[in-house]
Design an enzyme around this catalytic site. Structure first.
Site, PDB file in Angstrom:
ATOM      1  N   SER A 133      21.010 -59.822 -30.241  1.00  0.00           N
ATOM      2  CA  SER A 133      20.373 -59.403 -28.853  1.00  0.00           C
ATOM      3  C   SER A 133      19.398 -60.098 -28.189  1.00  0.00           C
ATOM      4  O   SER A 133      19.227 -61.295 -28.315  1.00  0.00           O
ATOM      5  CB  SER A 133      20.300 -57.920 -28.810  1.00  0.00           C
ATOM      6  OG  SER A 133      20.195 -57.196 -27.490  1.00  0.00           O
ATOM      7  N   ASP A 172      31.426 -54.814 -26.774  1.00  0.00           N
ATOM      8  CA  ASP A 172      29.871 -54.849 -26.293  1.00  0.00           C
ATOM      9  C   ASP A 172      29.813 -54.310 -24.879  1.00  0.00           C
ATOM     10  O   ASP A 172      30.522 -55.213 -24.001  1.00  0.00           O
ATOM     11  CB  ASP A 172      29.253 -56.184 -26.457  1.00  0.00           C
ATOM     12  CG  ASP A 172      27.980 -56.176 -26.454  1.00  0.00           C
ATOM     13  OD1 ASP A 172      27.271 -55.218 -25.889  1.00  0.00           O
ATOM     14  OD2 ASP A 172      27.156 -57.194 -27.153  1.00  0.00           O
ATOM     15  N   HIS A 176      27.843 -53.522 -29.271  1.00  0.00           N
ATOM     16  CA  HIS A 176      26.737 -54.300 -29.297  1.00  0.00           C
ATOM     17  C   HIS A 176      25.924 -54.365 -30.512  1.00  0.00           C
ATOM     18  O   HIS A 176      25.607 -55.495 -30.907  1.00  0.00           O
ATOM     19  CB  HIS A 176      25.696 -53.705 -28.209  1.00  0.00           C
ATOM     20  CG  HIS A 176      24.711 -55.013 -27.915  1.00  0.00           C
ATOM     21  ND1 HIS A 176      24.702 -56.089 -27.394  1.00  0.00           N
ATOM     22  CD2 HIS A 176      23.217 -54.444 -28.363  1.00  0.00           C
ATOM     23  CE1 HIS A 176      23.450 -56.683 -27.429  1.00  0.00           C
ATOM     24  NE2 HIS A 176      22.611 -55.658 -27.929  1.00  0.00           N
TER      25      HIS A 176
END
Length: 397
Positions: free
Chosen positions: A220, A348, A376
């Site tokens: 991320s 995600d 995610h």
């Protein structure tokens, strides 16, 4: 097991505990799981029992541990009505402590994880900035070290479900990113992807990690920082693994951002949930699972901890969003020289999976893996699958 919660809050991670061979830790976390099950309707207790059975079927050598641990759990379940009164004081004490400082619960759990996995927490101060990181093993001449960079509003502990699968002879560092965890959290810093990459570079130099090229892993926000670092410090990175990296324009296409704009989620100016109920609604955007249920105790705890760091995480989010709008990472990704691997959860809902196409277009030689049954937060949804792919990539020629 999709209906059972897989979060760091859940103490009963029996599959990891049994693999470590630390029976005392198994017992302690089983007790904590039962402790919490009073408040989350037995989910954690049942999860612990089921995981114990699963581990034995996967690895018969664990049968002797099961013979010791399972009867203890069963007795706890049978005796629960009587023990509730016996442990009422401890329950009250737990909630008083969590009310005064909720982070103590998570800090204690993190301490258990560190002890169980053989990590040492260390600090490194450079000027007015302090880095906190967890380290295991020593650098090797034959095998590159691995540096992990976590995501926004998380900390180094988010990697624990994954790093338990790393062989003990590997040198591993889990860094608390600038503005996160126990590293410096100052509101007068700029936390853009590039500036955070500069801080990581400072950490690499100071700790001596940069004496030899290492394997860089980012998820991320950490994935975006990893891109900026690999582009600006190509000699330090031997290979690059990106897990659903944030920072590309596709970030704004995710369900979370779209629903927040529509008012389906109530957030503040930095896209953070404004209360416990909104936090509870936001969590499924991070994790994948049909019928996913989030215990109210976890939602409350997560929001209370997040609230204590709302100002700094909001500052980080704003600085990152400026980079996204200016397409900073789109320019940096083309400068990456290290062999690159991309892992993206098929479902995600936070950072749209189409970001993988952006990386592939900029780096045609990169490997792209779309991970099934995954959202995610890959490190929780599919930790062993992700770590297996990363280690295979690291060991490939």
């Amino acid at each position: 097991m999709s209906s059972v919660v897989h979060f760091p809050f859940v103490f009963a991670k029996a599959n990891i505990l049994l693999a470590s061979g630390e029976l005392v830790t198994v017992f302690v976390e089983a007790c904590l799981a039962w402790f919490c099950s009073i408040h989350v309707k037995m989910l954690d207790y049942l999860f612990c029992c089921l995981e114990l059975l699963q581990v034995v079927f996967r690895k018969p050598a664990n049968i002797w541990r099961l013979c010791i641990a399972l009867p203890v759990l069963l007795l706890m379940g049978l005796a629960m009505p009587r023990l509730i009164y016996f442990l009422l004081f401890q329950v009250v004490f737990l909630f008083v402590m969590s009310y005064l400082k909720p982070s103590w619960i998570m800090e204690f759990m993190n301490w258990l994880n560190l002890q169980r996995n053989g990590y040492a927490v260390k600090y490194q101060t450079v000027g007015d900035f302090t880095y906190c990181y967890a380290e295991r093993g020593r650098p090797s001449q034959n095998v590159p070290s691995i540096l992990f960079l976590h995501g926004l509003s998380a900390s180094k502990e988010m990697w624990f479900p994954m790093v338990t699968a790393i062989p003990r002879d590997r040198h591993v560092i889990l860094l608390d990113m600038p503005g996160h965890g126990n590293s410096s959290r100052r509101l007068d810093y700029n936390y853009s992807f590039v500036n955070q990459a500069s801080r990581v570079a400072q950490f690499v130099i100071t700790t001596g990690l940069g004496k030899k090229p290492f394997h860089l892993v980012g998820i991320s926000m950490g994935g975006g920082v990893a891109v900026a670092f690999a582009a600006t410090h190509p000699r330090d990175v031997t290979k690059l693994s990106l897990l659903c990296p944030a920072g590309f324009a596709e970030w704004m296409k995710g369900d979370y951002m779209q629903d927040a704009k529509k008012g389906l989620l109530v957030t503040d100016s930095s896209w953070m949930p404004i209360n416990t109920d909104e936090q509870r609604k936001a969590i499924p955007y991070l994790f994948h699972g049909a019928g996913l249920k989030i215990p109210k105790l976890y939602s409350w705890l997560a929001f209370e901890i997040m609230s204590m760091k709302r100002d700094i995480h909001g500052k980080v989010s704003s600085d990152l969003e400026a980079d996204v709008n200016n397409k900073v990472l789109h320019k940096h990704i083309t400068k990456v020289e290290a062999p690159t691997q991309v892992l993206w959860g098929k479902y995600d809902r936070l950072v749209h999976p189409s970001g993988a196409e952006v990386v592939k277009a900029a780096l045609p030689a990169s490997q792209v893996h779309i991970v099934e049954n995954c959202g995610h937060t890959i490190s929780y949804d599919r930790p062993f699958r992700a770590m297996k792919l990363i280690l295979e990539f690291l060991d490939s020629l």
